[in-house]
Motif scaffolding. Structure first.
Motif, mmCIF file in Angstrom:
data_model
loop_
_atom_site.group_PDB
_atom_site.id
_atom_site.type_symbol
_atom_site.label_atom_id
_atom_site.label_comp_id
_atom_site.label_asym_id
_atom_site.label_seq_id
_atom_site.Cartn_x
_atom_site.Cartn_y
_atom_site.Cartn_z
ATOM 1 N N THR A 163 106.479 66.358 28.420
ATOM 2 C CA THR A 163 105.373 67.119 29.014
ATOM 3 C C THR A 163 105.384 68.586 28.596
ATOM 4 O OG1 THR A 163 106.726 67.450 30.960
ATOM 5 C CG2 THR A 163 105.133 65.648 31.045
ATOM 6 N N HIS A 180 106.828 65.667 40.226
ATOM 7 C CA HIS A 180 107.133 66.131 38.865
ATOM 8 C C HIS A 180 106.938 67.649 38.785
ATOM 9 C CE1 HIS A 180 107.035 66.466 34.516
ATOM 10 N NE2 HIS A 180 107.435 65.198 34.435
ATOM 11 N N ASP A 206 105.905 69.489 36.499
ATOM 12 C CA ASP A 206 104.710 69.898 35.761
ATOM 13 C C ASP A 206 103.423 69.376 36.398
ATOM 14 O OD1 ASP A 206 106.085 71.355 33.878
ATOM 15 O OD2 ASP A 206 106.541 69.568 32.684
ATOM 16 N N ALA A 207 103.516 68.860 37.616
ATOM 17 C CA ALA A 207 102.312 68.325 38.268
ATOM 18 C C ALA A 207 101.359 69.459 38.639
ATOM 19 C CB ALA A 207 102.714 67.543 39.514
ATOM 20 N N ASN A 208 100.048 69.198 38.548
ATOM 21 C CA ASN A 208 99.071 70.227 38.939
ATOM 22 C C ASN A 208 98.871 70.210 40.457
ATOM 23 O OD1 ASN A 208 97.444 68.028 39.402
ATOM 24 N ND2 ASN A 208 96.102 68.362 37.646
ATOM 25 N N TYR A 213 98.835 65.537 39.842
ATOM 26 C CA TYR A 213 98.753 64.761 38.597
ATOM 27 C C TYR A 213 99.497 65.464 37.463
ATOM 28 C CZ TYR A 213 95.303 61.503 40.428
ATOM 29 O OH TYR A 213 94.684 60.527 41.145
ATOM 30 N N VAL A 214 100.164 64.669 36.614
ATOM 31 C CA VAL A 214 100.882 65.213 35.456
ATOM 32 C C VAL A 214 100.179 64.726 34.184
ATOM 33 C CG1 VAL A 214 103.144 65.507 34.387
ATOM 34 C CG2 VAL A 214 102.986 64.804 36.772
#
Lengths: 145, 138
Positions: free
Chosen positions: A34, A93, A95-97, A101-102
């Motif tokens: 990611t 995660h 890096d999830a927004n 959601y990633v």
């Protein structure tokens, strides 16, 4: 006419197919990556093959029509797939927004495996050509023995 | 031409064949190398029609020129022979515009290299015949 031309052409194809294999391995290895240096998730890469004239053969001046049709393979570009990342719901995660959601690389494993097989077969075909060339050269060397 | 004196036009013909077959090998290797290049058009080399034209319909070996003022020797006609490039459209079903059919190319390549090895063997045997003629007379 020399056999070095045939060897040059086949070896250019071998290195092109090997580079293609490297790119496919990179795609498969980075299926969950990611973070990349260019930012965002990893993007799928693909090689672009093109035919190029063989430079430096003596015959190209004389036997031009035939020499022009003898071309080697070269990887002219490694294109980056512009497909949007696949959004996967994983709120834990890092890096999830804000919605949880990633963005994951949109890489189809089956497609990559098929490409690996295709590259392997093409590589083998070129190895077979090189072996045929070698047998012809050694047969030619037997003349007058 | 010393090889003509020793072997007649057969040697010229065999030389031509070896030359042509190695050229065709180069062409077929190119086709195999480009099996994954989009838009590549495959070529083949043809020789038999040209050879037939030069040798004549009966397949006879041409006459030898004994005087400079005679019409040009047919062996010279043989020497000028060249293969003809033919575009092959075997695999028009491919969507990337490539016309190479790998199976057919490999079969042609195997066939051509067998022909080459055979021709080389014949040249070798002819040399041996001459050597026998030179050394075995006592």
């Amino acid at each position: 006419m020399d056999f070095l031309t045939a060897l040059k052409i086949s070896s250019s194809a071998l290195s092109a197919q090997r580079l293609r294999m490297d790119v496919i391995s990179s795609n498969l290895a980075n299926i969950n990556t990611t973070r990349t240096s260019e930012g965002g998730p990893y993007r799928r890469r693909d090689v672009v093959f093109a035919s190029q004239p063989i430079t430096g053969t003596f015959g190209e001046v004389f036997n031009s029509e035939l020499e022009k049709s003898l071309q080697k393979v070269e990887v002219v570009d490694i294109s980056i797939d512009q497909k949007p990342p696949k959004m996967v719901y994983d709120p834990r995660h890092p890096d999830a927004n804000s919605l949880g959601y990633v963005g994951m690389p949109d890489i189809n494993v089956i497609e990559e495996m098929v490409n690996i097989l295709s590259a392997t077969r093409s590589y083998e075909a070129n190895v077979a050509v090189i072996n045929a060339t070698k047998s012809m050269v050694s047969k030619a060397l037997e003349i007058g023995r | 031409m010393p090889s003509e004196v020793l072997f007649g036009t057969t040697m010229v013909m065999l030389e031509k064949l070896l030359d042509f077959q190695s050229q065709r090998h180069n062409m077929l290797s190119t086709n195999v190398a480009h099996v994954d290049t989009p838009g590549y058009k495959g070529y083949d080399l043809r020789f038999s029609d040209e050879l037939k034209k030069a040798v004549g319909t009966k397949g006879t070996i041409p006459l030898k020129r004994t005087n400079e003022q005679h019409l040009p020797s047919e062996a010279n006609k043989l020497k000028g022979l060249k293969g003809r490039l033919v575009l092959c459209n075997d695999a028009i079903h491919r969507r990337d515009g490539n016309t190479v059919d790998l199976d057919k190319e490999m079969a042609k390549l195997a066939e051509n290299s067998l022909y080459y090895n055979t021709t080389a063997q014949i040249v070798s045997k002819k040399m041996n015949l001459l050597r026998t003629a030179i050394t075995e007379v006592r």
